[in-house]
Write an enzyme that holds these catalytic residues in place. Structure first.
Site, PDB file in Angstrom:
ATOM      1  N   GLY A   1      53.739  65.305 -35.889  1.00 12.38           N
ATOM      2  CA  GLY A   1      53.988  64.148 -36.139  1.00 12.38           C
ATOM      3  C   GLY A   1      54.541  64.171 -34.250  1.00 12.38           C
ATOM      4  N   GLU A   2      54.335  62.364 -34.170  1.00 15.85           N
ATOM      5  CA  GLU A   2      54.616  62.409 -32.542  1.00 15.85           C
ATOM      6  C   GLU A   2      55.734  61.227 -32.611  1.00 15.85           C
ATOM      7  OE1 GLU A   2      55.160  60.883 -29.334  1.00 15.85           O
ATOM      8  OE2 GLU A   2      52.934  62.091 -29.349  1.00 15.85           O
TER       9      GLU A   2
ATOM     10  N   CYS B   1      53.789  76.754 -32.141  1.00 11.74           N
ATOM     11  CA  CYS B   1      53.443  75.669 -31.435  1.00 11.74           C
ATOM     12  C   CYS B   1      51.679  75.772 -31.867  1.00 11.74           C
ATOM     13  CB  CYS B   1      54.397  75.978 -29.623  1.00 11.74           C
ATOM     14  SG  CYS B   1      53.579  74.753 -29.013  1.00 11.74           S
TER      15      CYS B   1
ATOM     16  N   CYS C   1      44.942  65.420 -32.058  1.00 12.55           N
ATOM     17  CA  CYS C   1      44.577  66.696 -30.813  1.00 12.55           C
ATOM     18  C   CYS C   1      43.632  67.960 -31.213  1.00 12.55           C
ATOM     19  CB  CYS C   1      45.768  67.143 -30.225  1.00 12.55           C
ATOM     20  SG  CYS C   1      46.918  66.205 -29.697  1.00 12.55           S
TER      21      CYS C   1
ATOM     22  N   CYS D   1      50.209  63.620 -38.838  1.00 11.22           N
ATOM     23  CA  CYS D   1      49.933  62.722 -37.342  1.00 11.22           C
ATOM     24  C   CYS D   1      48.478  62.162 -36.993  1.00 11.22           C
ATOM     25  CB  CYS D   1      50.158  64.305 -36.630  1.00 11.22           C
ATOM     26  SG  CYS D   1      49.867  63.203 -35.082  1.00 11.22           S
TER      27      CYS D   1
ATOM     28  N   CYS E   1      63.340  73.471 -34.820  1.00  6.81           N
ATOM     29  CA  CYS E   1      61.773  72.090 -34.495  1.00  6.81           C
ATOM     30  C   CYS E   1      61.732  72.016 -35.125  1.00  6.81           C
ATOM     31  CB  CYS E   1      61.019  73.456 -34.140  1.00  6.81           C
ATOM     32  SG  CYS E   1      59.374  72.959 -33.836  1.00  6.81           S
TER      33      CYS E   1
ATOM     34  N   HIS F   1      48.389  69.215 -21.167  1.00 10.32           N
ATOM     35  CA  HIS F   1      47.095  70.071 -21.058  1.00 10.32           C
ATOM     36  C   HIS F   1      46.215  70.507 -20.252  1.00 10.32           C
ATOM     37  CE1 HIS F   1      49.792  71.039 -24.078  1.00 10.32           C
ATOM     38  NE2 HIS F   1      49.653  70.370 -25.379  1.00 10.32           N
TER      39      HIS F   1
ATOM     40  N   CYS G   1      45.746  71.592 -32.240  1.00 11.59           N
ATOM     41  CA  CYS G   1      46.857  71.617 -32.907  1.00 11.59           C
ATOM     42  C   CYS G   1      46.628  71.606 -34.532  1.00 11.59           C
ATOM     43  CB  CYS G   1      47.572  69.934 -33.033  1.00 11.59           C
ATOM     44  SG  CYS G   1      49.369  70.171 -33.793  1.00 11.59           S
TER      45      CYS G   1
ATOM     46  N   GLU H   1      57.562  70.787 -42.267  1.00  9.99           N
ATOM     47  CA  GLU H   1      57.233  72.020 -41.967  1.00  9.99           C
ATOM     48  C   GLU H   1      58.818  72.001 -40.388  1.00  9.99           C
ATOM     49  OE1 GLU H   1      54.229  75.070 -43.793  1.00  9.99           O
ATOM     50  OE2 GLU H   1      53.997  74.332 -41.207  1.00  9.99           O
TER      51      GLU H   1
END
Length: 351
Positions: free
Chosen positions: A164-165, A338, A117, A113, A106, A221, A120, A93
């Site tokens: 993803g990272e 987000c 986390c 991923c 974005c 965070h 997320c 996406e």
């Protein structure tokens, strides 16, 4: 020639060599490269200044693994979320976020991923594979087209904050930025691009060694190891101390200030003691803080902090001389905000 070669995986010199081996003239490589990158062409038949014979030869020997828009959703706030289909039928996406002064894409860097986390949606999907540089590039091209068609304005900014990272797909992410910023690519300014990481210390140092020109954002965070471990398991191997050291190294090499992203969760990290810990972490190097509104997901129990608590939190940081922006959510009604990106049908299978 056996299996067809992904033509966009070749450098211009490799393409020259391959063309010569096929009995073509080497200068054609530059023309083909222009079609592939400057003009973002995904069909050999559209390369009109090449002979039909050469176009047929290209079709016979090469493939363009183009990304396609599968479907798009339009938010009441004008945000557009797109599901993109990859050549191997995987789905990712990407989001177009229009505001009065900018058009931001974005983009995703991985299919799923691996970081898990807790807040997320993408973290609840498995990581299937890394995206190739051209697949990241295609997202930018397609979202730019949406910006032009829907809002008569080109993209002004790109954030690597989708699925993803990015730093776990380091080579492809940097190669995609090289193509996006290159004069023989989309020719966008590197300072208009931000790569967001959950925090992998050794790769942040590598960004410093590579003296990158784009912006770096860290999803922080919590500025407290116990709390950060609880919501971001990556912190167990990349403690705040290790991250601070890596960021200082990065800044010394690049002179680029860093942005810290901080979601204020209700009754978790929303007290002034948390703000004081964040302010202390900000002393390590020039930085700014983006406070991000949390967008609840079905898998997690987190909630956004109360508005007055967020305002107090931001005011505390500003009083300490830290540039602080409160970012309101965009595209919430279409799960484009987000932390909400996850391919719905895949997500349901995973539960």
């Amino acid at each position: 020639m056996g299996k067809k070669v992904d033509i966009r995986s070749l450098s211009v010199d490799q393409l020259k060599e391959t063309l010569v081996a096929l009995g073509e003239q080497s200068f054609r490589a530059k023309q083909i490269y222009e079609w592939l990158w400057e003009k973002a062409c995904v069909d050999f038949d559209d390369m009109t200044n090449l002979s039909k014979k050469l176009r047929d030869s290209l079709k016979e020997n090469f493939v363009i693994n183009a990304v396609r828009v599968d479907k798009s959703q339009y938010s009441a706030d004008r945000t557009i979320k797109s599901t993109f289909k990859l050549f191997d039928d995987h789905i990712i996406e990407g989001v177009l976020i229009p505001t009065p002064d900018r058009m931001t894409a974005c983009v995703s860097s991985q299919v799923g991923c691996s970081l898990t986390c807790k807040f997320c949606a993408t973290g609840y999907m498995d990581r299937k594979r890394n995206l190739n540089a051209d697949e990241i590039y295609d997202q930018v091209v397609l979202i730019n087209k949406q910006a032009q068609e829907n809002y008569s304005a080109p993209l002004s900014n790109i954030v690597y904050m989708g699925m993803g990272e990015p730093l776990l797909n380091y080579a492809n992410v940097l190669k995609s930025i090289e193509r996006i910023t290159g004069p023989d690519g989309l020719n966008m300014a590197a300072k208009r691009i931000t790569v967001s990481t959950a925090g992998i210390a050794k790769m942040i140092k590598k960004l410093g060694d590579d003296q990158v020109k784009f912006n770096l954002a860290l999803s922080l965070h919590a500025a407290n190891d116990a709390k950060r471990n609880e919501i971001m398991p990556i912190n167990e191997q990349n403690t705040l101390k290790a991250l601070a050291e890596a960021l200082k190294y990065y800044f010394a090499k690049t002179k680029n200030p860093v942005t810290y992203e901080y979601i204020v969760f209700n009754n978790f990290n929303d007290e002034l003691t948390d703000a004081a810990e964040l302010a202390a972490f900000c002393k390590h190097l020039p930085c700014k803080v983006n406070i991000i509104e949390y967008n609840p997901i079905s898998f997690a129990d987190f909630e956004n902090a109360e508005g007055d608590k967020i305002d107090r939190f931001a005011a505390f940081l500003r009083k300490k001389g830290i540039t602080t922006n409160v970012r309101r959510s965009r595209g919430k009604d279409i799960d484009a905000a987000c932390g909400q990106l996850a391919v719905k049908e895949k997500q349901e299978q995973a539960v």
